[in-house]
Design a protein around this motif. Structure first.
Motif, PDB file in Angstrom:
ATOM      1  N   LEU A  79     -17.847  -5.954  -0.214  1.00 31.93           N
ATOM      2  CA  LEU A  79     -16.554  -5.346  -0.531  1.00 31.93           C
ATOM      3  C   LEU A  79     -16.771  -4.562  -1.806  1.00 31.93           C
ATOM      4  N   TRP A 121     -18.267  -7.214  -4.477  1.00 35.43           N
ATOM      5  CA  TRP A 121     -18.131  -8.627  -4.124  1.00 35.43           C
ATOM      6  C   TRP A 121     -18.726  -8.809  -2.733  1.00 35.43           C
ATOM      7  N   ILE A 163      -9.188 -11.136  -0.068  1.00 35.49           N
ATOM      8  CA  ILE A 163      -9.451 -10.855  -1.496  1.00 35.49           C
ATOM      9  C   ILE A 163      -8.705 -11.849  -2.387  1.00 35.49           C
ATOM     10  N   LEU A 212      -9.762  -4.889 -10.721  1.00 39.61           N
ATOM     11  CA  LEU A 212     -10.875  -4.869  -9.769  1.00 39.61           C
ATOM     12  C   LEU A 212     -11.844  -3.709  -9.969  1.00 39.61           C
TER      13      LEU A 212
END
Ligand code: AHG
Ligand code: MN
Ligand code: MN
Length: 348
Positions: A114, A139, A157, A279
């Protein structure tokens, strides 16, 4: 990884391939190649933007998911990242500052990672030819896990933590183009050699200076800051620190990594969660700063200890040289103690 013995510089491509164990030279390598290509495409567009009429904002007053006006180059940079990553076969989904929701790859083409990115950071600086950059954090998705829908990916997530981040990096389009990377084993920096179109390892093993009196924050927000942070800034001024603030996180963090000091974007009365996005701005930079020996805090703990709630969540950011972050937090602690004391006093 040092330069070769005969001093032929190591290219980013060689570095990426060599830093993976032989049996797993696959998806991660391909993903890094996709990022590298996107960065080169963005770099070329930025360098020629003046000639191509690509400066300025979109004419339809377009705003992105977090309410910022979209510059033309924001869109070009987002398209470059998206195009190369979506076809890289190694990601399951991506999240971008310029995308409202997560974007998932076709079910049967989903890979194991991700990625979240800020395709163009500091875009308010771009027309003045001041450094801007791109930031990304990566990730992992457990083997066999696939996303049937965006909601499915959103749910996943929310099971992740900042600490699960496996790799992060940024590119800075400045007087030269730099690319700084970590996969959790230190930080290495590269510079694009325009003659051969390759990133070369120029800054191996970046370590942030432990102590340095440089502070970097948008002081225009002074009146909206919490009292403890205003006190810290008063301390800084009384003690002959140097002020440096570009207003491009990439530029400010890059300087902080190399020269030391502290970079902050605190919460304030108008931005109670802070401004920077977790993020694709704060978490990747936190991993890089920690891997370079510094500290990266949110004001209530480590940035990376935070849980993930949503794609565009924000966090306050205090990062830099360990010693300076400790000094900054000592003002927060002193204030919290005083408030606790006042509370106890009023109960008597
Ligand atoms: P972006 O251009 O990706 O929206 O990010 C802008 C961010 C960051 O680069 C910088 O540190 C900060 O906004 C500057 O904010 P202020 O203008 O409020 O100082
Ligand atoms: Mn940004
Ligand atoms: Mn941006």
């Amino acid at each position: 990884m040092e330069s070769e013995k005969n001093s032929t510089p190591v290219t980013l491509t060689q570095y990426i391939i060599r830093s993976q164990p032989p049996h797993s030279r696959g998806e991660f390598t391909l993903m890094m190649m996709a990022i590298q290509t996107a960065v080169k495409v963005i770099e070329k567009n930025i360098r020629r933007a003046g000639m191509l009429g690509m400066f300025g904002y979109l004419t339809n007053q377009s705003q992105n998911a977090t309410g910022d006006s979209q510059a033309k180059l924001d869109v070009i940079a987002n398209n470059a990242f998206k195009a190369y990553l979506m076809t890289s076969t190694c990601i399951a989904a991506l999240g971008s500052e310029e995308e409202e929701t997560l974007v998932i790859v076709d079910f049967d083409k989903q890979g194991d990672y991700l990625i979240f990115f800020d395709p163009l950071d500091g875009s308010s600086n771009i027309d003045a030819n001041v450094s801007v950059g791109s930031i990304w954090g990566i990730w992992r998705v457990p083997k066999g896990k696939k996303f049937a829908s965006i909601e499915d990916a959103n749910q996943f997530i929310r099971t992740l933590k900042g600490n699960d981040i496996v790799s992060a990096g940024y590119a800075m389009y400045g007087s030269a183009t730099n690319l700084v990377l970590t996969s959790g084993h230190g930080v290495d920096g590269f510079t694009l050699d325009p003659n051969i179109g390759e990133f070369l390892l120029t800054h191996p093993h970046i370590c942030i200076p432990k102590k340095r009196r440089i502070f970097s924050v948008n002081e225009g927000n002074y009146n909206k800051w919490e009292a403890w942070y205003r006190e810290y800034i008063e301390h800084v001024k009384k003690n002959k620190y140097t002020a440096r603030y570009i207003g491009s996180m990439v530029g400010d963090v890059h300087r902080t990594l190399l020269y030391g000091g502290i970079f902050c974007y605190p919460r304030d009365a108008g931005k109670v969660e802070g401004k920077l996005r977790f993020l694709y701005e704060a978490a990747p930079m936190a991993l890089i700063v920690e891997q370079a020996g510094g500290k990266a805090l949110s004001g209530t703990g480590r940035i990376l200890d935070q849980s993930i709630h949503r794609l565009h969540q924000r966090t306050p950011v205090y990062l830099g040289s360990r010693h300076e972050i400790d000094i900054c937090m000592s003002f927060r602690d002193k204030h919290a103690k005083k408030q606790e004391g006042d509370k106890q006093g009023s109960k008597l």
